[in-house]
Design a protein around this motif. Sequence first.
Motif, PDB file in Angstrom:
ATOM      1  N   ALA A  71       0.842  -1.197   0.000  1.00  0.00           N
ATOM      2  CA  ALA A  71       0.000   0.000   0.000  1.00  0.00           C
ATOM      3  C   ALA A  71       0.876   1.245   0.000  1.00  0.00           C
ATOM      4  N   LEU A  72       0.599   2.161  -0.926  1.00  0.00           N
ATOM      5  CA  LEU A  72       1.298   3.440  -0.968  1.00  0.00           C
ATOM      6  C   LEU A  72       0.364   4.530  -0.466  1.00  0.00           C
ATOM      7  N   VAL A  73       0.855   5.324   0.478  1.00  0.00           N
ATOM      8  CA  VAL A  73       0.086   6.463   0.985  1.00  0.00           C
ATOM      9  C   VAL A  73       0.701   7.708   0.355  1.00  0.00           C
ATOM     10  N   ARG A  74       0.195   8.067  -0.811  1.00  0.00           N
ATOM     11  CA  ARG A  74       0.782   9.169  -1.577  1.00  0.00           C
ATOM     12  C   ARG A  74       0.254  10.524  -1.097  1.00  0.00           C
ATOM     13  N   ARG A  75       1.142  11.497  -1.106  1.00  0.00           N
ATOM     14  CA  ARG A  75       0.737  12.880  -0.876  1.00  0.00           C
ATOM     15  C   ARG A  75       1.779  13.799  -1.506  1.00  0.00           C
ATOM     16  N   ASN A  76       1.426  15.051  -1.690  1.00  0.00           N
ATOM     17  CA  ASN A  76       2.347  16.005  -2.295  1.00  0.00           C
ATOM     18  C   ASN A  76       3.476  16.330  -1.320  1.00  0.00           C
ATOM     19  N   ILE A  77       4.716  16.124  -1.771  1.00  0.00           N
ATOM     20  CA  ILE A  77       5.881  16.309  -0.910  1.00  0.00           C
ATOM     21  C   ILE A  77       6.830  17.338  -1.526  1.00  0.00           C
ATOM     22  N   ASP A  78       7.273  18.271  -0.697  1.00  0.00           N
ATOM     23  CA  ASP A  78       8.318  19.221  -1.103  1.00  0.00           C
ATOM     24  C   ASP A  78       9.621  18.439  -1.187  1.00  0.00           C
ATOM     25  N   LEU A  79      10.041  18.098  -2.395  1.00  0.00           N
ATOM     26  CA  LEU A  79      11.172  17.191  -2.576  1.00  0.00           C
ATOM     27  C   LEU A  79      12.470  17.766  -2.023  1.00  0.00           C
ATOM     28  N   LYS A  80      12.695  19.070  -2.181  1.00  0.00           N
ATOM     29  CA  LYS A  80      13.933  19.682  -1.704  1.00  0.00           C
ATOM     30  C   LYS A  80      14.061  19.535  -0.181  1.00  0.00           C
ATOM     31  N   ALA A  81      13.011  19.897   0.543  1.00  0.00           N
ATOM     32  CA  ALA A  81      13.039  19.794   2.004  1.00  0.00           C
ATOM     33  C   ALA A  81      13.170  18.333   2.451  1.00  0.00           C
TER      34      ALA A  81
END
Length: 408
Positions: free
Chosen positions: A252-262
């Motif tokens: 199961a993947l719990v996807r959400r928008n992530i600030d990749l740099k931080a």
Amino acid sequence: MASREKELEALLRITEKINAGKFLDEVLDYAYESLREIIPYHRIGFSLLEENNTLLRAYWARSRASVVRIGKGYSAGMRGSSLERVLETGEPRILNDLESYLSSHPHSDSTRRIVEEGMRSSLTCPLIVAGKPTGFIFFSSLKTGEYREAHVALFQEIAGQLALALEKSRLYEEVLRANDQKDKFLGIAAHDLRNPLAVIKGYAELLSGGTLGAIALAQKKPLEVIVQRCDKMLRLIYDLLDVSAIESGRLALVRRNIDLKAFLKEIALDSALLAKGKSIAFVAEIPEDLPTIMMDPDRIDQVINNLITNAIKFSKPGSRIVLRVVRLKEAVAISVTDRGAGIPRSEIPKMFQYFGKTTVLPSAGEKSTGLGLAIVKRMVEAHGGKIGVESEPGKGSTFTFTLPLASS
């Protein structure tokens, strides 16, 4: 001769497609749809021998009759039956008048059922693979005398081809079932081991920290070893749980928008401390303009940490590890480069296989389960990305994986 040649050509064409099928139902359904151009029938049934050939169990049936009286699960004993004789001779059995046969064999439940379906003649072919009987294929017709002009040699040829195809499919399904049972057992075993180990570790930490009372100096080191070993075993258990979830399709993947740099800068801070413990320099090349990515942060953290931990494991003190991120047109590429021993080209294909260890040894003798990279590959693929490695013995390795942009 011309008719026989046409029959053999049709049989060759049909069996070629039948052999391409993987599953029993798939093979049998195609046989039902296609064999009619060679042999007349309104019904086909398939049964397998069980319990040392003493029991015959129906596995599949398709019929033009409105009601099927002998379907999947129906079984009958072989001892003393007419089919026992068919097995002994290996010859097809033809009954051109099932009603007359039932009159003289009133206790034959299978004949009674097939007659109730409306069938009036039948052709029974034993299925034999490598000299071993595996079951029967039953052709039946609504017409009396349908097989009076039957060519037995043709039916034997059909049965021989079907026997091989069906046995291959049956074994394939057995392998899938065994693999599914293995995955379930693996998941249950790992889950049941996790909680007791966590409790042991917790009590050992309480004892070691003096929370439960003062301990002698000589006791502190053994308790620290217990905690370390528990950590090692728990990591293996979590890997096994991941493998179980992946192989059974329950990842199961719990996807959400992530600030990749931080996100990456936080990982880099922790990794720099880990590398410092082995006197290895850690460099992070993270651009400022990285996009937001739709992903499961825990799983991608697991991916990157596994790659960095491996890089540290196979690097020598005084060397350098680089975490690099490059923005592509529709994805970002994240790579981890080390200056370790490198991987022989011939061993690269096994890198992402379960338990696919190479001959390259960790620089400080660290242990490995051989599961990490296989899990990493499947985590990346679950996000729609790809992973690969470039390596040269004596010069190090670069592992790179991609993550699609959120807008893709």
